[in-house]
Design an enzyme around this catalytic site. Structure first.
Site, mmCIF file in Angstrom:
data_model
loop_
_atom_site.group_PDB
_atom_site.id
_atom_site.type_symbol
_atom_site.label_atom_id
_atom_site.label_comp_id
_atom_site.label_asym_id
_atom_site.label_seq_id
_atom_site.Cartn_x
_atom_site.Cartn_y
_atom_site.Cartn_z
ATOM 1 N N ILE A 1 45.406 -6.528 28.100
ATOM 2 C CA ILE A 1 44.938 -5.234 28.599
ATOM 3 C C ILE A 1 43.855 -5.427 29.668
ATOM 4 C CG2 ILE A 1 43.892 -3.027 27.941
ATOM 5 C CD1 ILE A 1 44.983 -3.518 25.076
ATOM 6 N N ASN B 1 35.794 -5.858 27.427
ATOM 7 C CA ASN B 1 37.161 -5.907 26.902
ATOM 8 C C ASN B 1 37.397 -7.104 25.977
ATOM 9 O OD1 ASN B 1 40.267 -5.405 27.172
ATOM 10 N ND2 ASN B 1 39.975 -7.518 27.874
ATOM 11 N N TYR C 1 37.793 -7.372 11.872
ATOM 12 C CA TYR C 1 38.139 -6.782 13.171
ATOM 13 C C TYR C 1 37.783 -5.285 13.194
ATOM 14 C CZ TYR C 1 40.807 -5.134 17.176
ATOM 15 O OH TYR C 1 41.168 -4.535 18.358
HETATM 16 N N1 LIG Z 1 46.450 -4.892 21.716
HETATM 17 C C1 LIG Z 1 46.152 -3.840 20.956
HETATM 18 O O1 LIG Z 1 47.010 -3.242 20.282
HETATM 19 C C2 LIG Z 1 44.745 -3.302 20.912
HETATM 20 C C3 LIG Z 1 44.510 -2.137 20.171
HETATM 21 C C4 LIG Z 1 43.210 -1.623 20.114
HETATM 22 C C5 LIG Z 1 42.194 -2.250 20.808
HETATM 23 N N2 LIG Z 1 42.455 -3.384 21.516
HETATM 24 C C6 LIG Z 1 41.340 -4.017 22.231
HETATM 25 O O2 LIG Z 1 41.668 -4.180 23.606
HETATM 26 C C7 LIG Z 1 40.988 -5.332 24.129
HETATM 27 C C8 LIG Z 1 41.987 -6.275 24.787
HETATM 28 O O3 LIG Z 1 42.890 -6.733 23.791
HETATM 29 P P1 LIG Z 1 44.267 -7.443 24.129
HETATM 30 O O4 LIG Z 1 45.272 -6.859 23.216
HETATM 31 O O5 LIG Z 1 44.505 -7.455 25.579
HETATM 32 O O6 LIG Z 1 43.946 -8.923 23.585
HETATM 33 P P2 LIG Z 1 44.352 -10.364 24.137
HETATM 34 O O7 LIG Z 1 45.616 -10.338 24.895
HETATM 35 O O8 LIG Z 1 44.201 -11.266 22.964
HETATM 36 O O9 LIG Z 1 43.178 -10.662 25.199
HETATM 37 C C9 LIG Z 1 41.864 -10.827 24.766
HETATM 38 C C10 LIG Z 1 41.048 -11.331 25.934
HETATM 39 O O10 LIG Z 1 39.701 -11.537 25.476
HETATM 40 C C11 LIG Z 1 39.315 -12.852 25.852
HETATM 41 N N3 LIG Z 1 38.267 -13.390 25.001
HETATM 42 C C12 LIG Z 1 38.280 -13.630 23.677
HETATM 43 N N4 LIG Z 1 37.114 -14.165 23.297
HETATM 44 C C13 LIG Z 1 36.336 -14.258 24.407
HETATM 45 C C14 LIG Z 1 35.033 -14.713 24.667
HETATM 46 N N5 LIG Z 1 34.254 -15.229 23.709
HETATM 47 N N6 LIG Z 1 34.557 -14.623 25.926
HETATM 48 C C15 LIG Z 1 35.313 -14.117 26.919
HETATM 49 N N7 LIG Z 1 36.576 -13.703 26.750
HETATM 50 C C16 LIG Z 1 37.067 -13.765 25.498
HETATM 51 C C17 LIG Z 1 40.599 -13.673 25.788
HETATM 52 O O11 LIG Z 1 40.432 -14.897 26.479
HETATM 53 P P3 LIG Z 1 41.354 -16.198 26.184
HETATM 54 O O12 LIG Z 1 42.600 -16.018 27.007
HETATM 55 O O13 LIG Z 1 40.504 -17.339 26.647
HETATM 56 O O14 LIG Z 1 41.633 -16.216 24.722
HETATM 57 C C18 LIG Z 1 41.533 -12.690 26.469
HETATM 58 O O15 LIG Z 1 41.360 -12.731 27.859
HETATM 59 C C19 LIG Z 1 40.251 -5.941 22.949
HETATM 60 O O16 LIG Z 1 38.923 -5.474 22.931
HETATM 61 C C20 LIG Z 1 40.998 -5.406 21.748
HETATM 62 O O17 LIG Z 1 40.210 -5.392 20.578
HETATM 63 C C21 LIG Z 1 43.703 -3.933 21.590
#
Ligand SMILES: NC(=O)c1ccc[n+]([C@@H]2O[C@H](COP(=O)([O-])OP(=O)(O)OC[C@H]3O[C@@H](n4cnc5c(N)ncnc54)[C@H](OP(=O)(O)O)[C@@H]3O)[C@@H](O)[C@H]2O)c1
Length: 242
Positions: A17, A89, A166
């Site tokens: 995202i 994010n 989480y």
């Molecule tokens: N997907 C869903 O259904 C959903 C639903 C509700 C909320 N969200 C929220 O939306 C946001 C994005 O989620 P996503 O689904 O896109 O997850 P994702 O694909 O797992 O991406 C997470 C991102 O955060 C980065 N990250 C993790 N730990 C970090 C750190 N210590 N420092 C800097 N970057 C870090 C990861 O980097 P790496 O590539 O290095 O791991 C990756 O770029 C999150 O806040 C999540 O909680 C997602």
């Protein structure tokens, strides 16, 4: 220095995202700083954006590593002397799917380290730069699972699939959203929390929404007009219950 452009920093923007938020803000003409733990992945994401005509630049940023947080704040100060948009994010979800009674304390700590303390550290470090923007905006990526109103009525198996660490970390993100919004109310900086819905990414591979759809609410909150809300929690349909 990009003349007249808004500067947006998105943490964890190398994929998922976060990458889509970067793309959509870039399509609106903002100068994009792609926050990424690994420089190579940030560079790759920035190259993809640049190939689409977006001005993008990768910054190595691990939100749990205070020295990288401070280094990015210093670079912003030296290069741009301000920040217009911060999207907190970056987040993790522990692979432990344990019930609360058997969830490890380590899983809780690790999750809070990134999702809560990382968001806090980034926000604190960026506020002085956002105060120099004409329209500073902070968007905290939250979740429907952050909402005590929603989870108290949810089926137990849905909650356990994500785990206490989480969900409660995102509840803390919501609390921080309110606290920072209240503190910054007179500065013009707006602080809001965004629920992207269930989005198919590495974090939630079986979800049905696309990252493009999931990014929309954050982009909306990052580009709010001066009379827009602050201290709120929204999905793409409007206000979410705390
Ligand atoms: N997907 C869903 O259904 C959903 C639903 C509700 C909320 N969200 C929220 O939306 C946001 C994005 O989620 P996503 O689904 O896109 O997850 P994702 O694909 O797992 O991406 C997470 C991102 O955060 C980065 N990250 C993790 N730990 C970090 C750190 N210590 N420092 C800097 N970057 C870090 C990861 O980097 P790496 O590539 O290095 O791991 C990756 O770029 C999150 O806040 C999540 O909680 C997602």
């Amino acid at each position: 220095m990009p003349q007249g452009k808004k500067i947006a920093l998105i943490t964890g923007a190398n994929k998922g995202i976060g990458f889509e938020i970067a793309r959509q803000l870039g399509e609106q003409g903002m100068h994009i700083l792609v926050g990424a733990r690994k420089q190579t992945q940030g560079d790759e994401a920035a190259r993809r954006l640049e190939s689409e005509g977006i001005e993008a630049f990768a910054v190595q940023l691990d939100v749990v590593n205070q020295s990288t947080v401070e280094a990015v704040a210093h670079m912003l100060e030296e290069t741009y002397a301000k920040l217009d948009v911060l999207v907190n994010n970056a987040a993790i979800i522990s692979p432990e799917k344990a019930l609360p009674s058997s969830l490890s304390l380590a899983a809780l700590r690790t999750t809070y380290e990134t999702n809560v303390f990382g968001t806090f550290a980034m926000t604190q470090a960026m506020v002085p730069l956002l105060q120099r923007s004409e329209a500073g905006r902070i968007v905290n990526m939250s979740s429907g699972l952050a909402s005590l109103g929603i989870i108290s009525g949810a089926a137990p198996e849905i909650l356990m699939a994500f785990n206490l660490a989480y969900c409660s970390s995102k509840t803390m993100v919501n609390a921080m959203t309110i606290f920072f919004a209240k503190e910054l109310q007179q500065t013009g900086i707006k602080v809001n929390a965004a629920d992207p819905g269930a989005v198919a990414t590495e974090m939630n591979p079986t979800a049905s929404r696309t990252p493009q759809q999931g990014a929309k609410v954050a982009v909306h909150l990052a580009t709010l007009p001066d009379d827009g809300p602050t201290g709120g929690f929204f999905d793409e349909n409007g206000v979410q219950p705390w």
